[in-house]
Enzyme design. Structure first.
Site, PDB file in Angstrom:
ATOM      1  N   TYR A  11      28.877  34.007  48.632  1.00  0.00           N
ATOM      2  CA  TYR A  11      28.265  35.300  48.339  1.00  0.00           C
ATOM      3  C   TYR A  11      29.122  36.182  47.439  1.00  0.00           C
ATOM      4  O   TYR A  11      28.776  37.323  47.170  1.00  0.00           O
ATOM      5  CB  TYR A  11      28.004  36.050  49.650  1.00  0.00           C
ATOM      6  CG  TYR A  11      29.259  36.225  50.474  1.00  0.00           C
ATOM      7  CD1 TYR A  11      30.124  37.284  50.249  1.00  0.00           C
ATOM      8  CD2 TYR A  11      29.585  35.295  51.464  1.00  0.00           C
ATOM      9  CE1 TYR A  11      31.283  37.429  50.984  1.00  0.00           C
ATOM     10  CE2 TYR A  11      30.736  35.434  52.205  1.00  0.00           C
ATOM     11  CZ  TYR A  11      31.586  36.505  51.964  1.00  0.00           C
ATOM     12  OH  TYR A  11      32.737  36.637  52.697  1.00  0.00           O
ATOM     13  N   GLY A  12      30.242  35.654  46.967  1.00  0.00           N
ATOM     14  CA  GLY A  12      31.153  36.454  46.148  1.00  0.00           C
ATOM     15  C   GLY A  12      31.605  35.691  44.925  1.00  0.00           C
ATOM     16  O   GLY A  12      30.795  35.117  44.195  1.00  0.00           O
ATOM     17  N   LEU A  14      32.873  32.858  44.517  1.00  0.00           N
ATOM     18  CA  LEU A  14      32.522  31.432  44.490  1.00  0.00           C
ATOM     19  C   LEU A  14      31.067  31.173  44.100  1.00  0.00           C
ATOM     20  O   LEU A  14      30.687  30.020  43.874  1.00  0.00           O
ATOM     21  CB  LEU A  14      32.826  30.789  45.838  1.00  0.00           C
ATOM     22  CG  LEU A  14      34.323  30.662  46.152  1.00  0.00           C
ATOM     23  CD1 LEU A  14      34.541  30.408  47.635  1.00  0.00           C
ATOM     24  CD2 LEU A  14      34.956  29.569  45.310  1.00  0.00           C
ATOM     25  N   GLU A  90      40.255  31.118  50.792  1.00  0.00           N
ATOM     26  CA  GLU A  90      39.776  32.271  51.556  1.00  0.00           C
ATOM     27  C   GLU A  90      40.886  32.881  52.412  1.00  0.00           C
ATOM     28  O   GLU A  90      40.921  34.087  52.616  1.00  0.00           O
ATOM     29  CB  GLU A  90      38.577  31.887  52.424  1.00  0.00           C
ATOM     30  CG  GLU A  90      37.373  31.442  51.624  1.00  0.00           C
ATOM     31  CD  GLU A  90      36.744  32.538  50.765  1.00  0.00           C
ATOM     32  OE1 GLU A  90      37.213  33.696  50.783  1.00  0.00           O
ATOM     33  OE2 GLU A  90      35.782  32.238  50.064  1.00  0.00           O
TER      34      GLU A  90
END
Length: 179
Positions: A11-12, A14, A90
């Site tokens: 959701y970011g 990536l 992450e």
């Protein structure tokens, strides 16, 4: 290591294939076309979470919130080695959790108007562990693509369907931030 593959919802940063391939294959000498053939990227919607900017950095975090939803990318074909690299990328700020997302058969605007949801699928997602470190505003993917993405990618992972890659000079300390 197993032969089992994983699926994840991004959701970011990536969501950008260039960032994904930099994280998962940063030291690979394989042909980019071959690497692209290993994974399928599909737009999807995660319900019950809210995406916000992390204070002072280029990336977002999500936290549970029943009143919100997050549009992102559902990616398949992830190996144990890919998951190892993603976990390291992450870091300790995120916890990998299993969730269900809805694949989008039609993608609407940034507000979600026009989205058509289809099949529900299970996958993994990285949930931000420190909600007090999130800004009170949505993270903007287009802003990231235009102004920050070059710092997060290998220069040779350009893709025809993006407007990001034209040859640019990137300082070595900026490149290090991507690995």
């Amino acid at each position: 290591m197993s032969d089992r593959t994983h699926a994840a919802f991004f959701y970011g940063t990536l969501m950008a294939a260039e960032v994904f391939f930099t994280v998962c294959y940063r030291f690979s000498n394989e042909n980019v076309s071959l690497l692209k053939s290993l994974h399928d990227f599909k737009p999807a919607m995660l319900h019950g979470f809210c995406r916000r900017r992390v204070k002072g950095v280029d990336y977002p975090g999500i936290t549970p919130d029943e009143d919100h939803e997050v549009r992102g990318m559902y990616v398949t074909g992830l190996t144990d080695a890919n998951m190892y690299h993603l976990d390291a990328f992450e870091g300790a700020e995120y916890e990998r959790q299993t969730v269900k997302v809805r694949l989008l058969s039609q993608v609407g605007d940034d507000k979600g108007r026009g989205n058509v949801e289809g099949e529900e699928v299970e996958c993994e997602v990285y949930v931000f562990k420190y909600p007090e470190e999130l800004e009170d505003r949505e993270w903007d993917f287009e802003e990231f693509r235009k102004h920050k993405m070059k710092k997060w990618t290998r220069e040779d992972y350009g893709f025809e369907d993006t407007d990001h890659f034209s040859p640019q000079h990137v300082e070595s300390d900026e490149k290090q931030a991507a690995v």
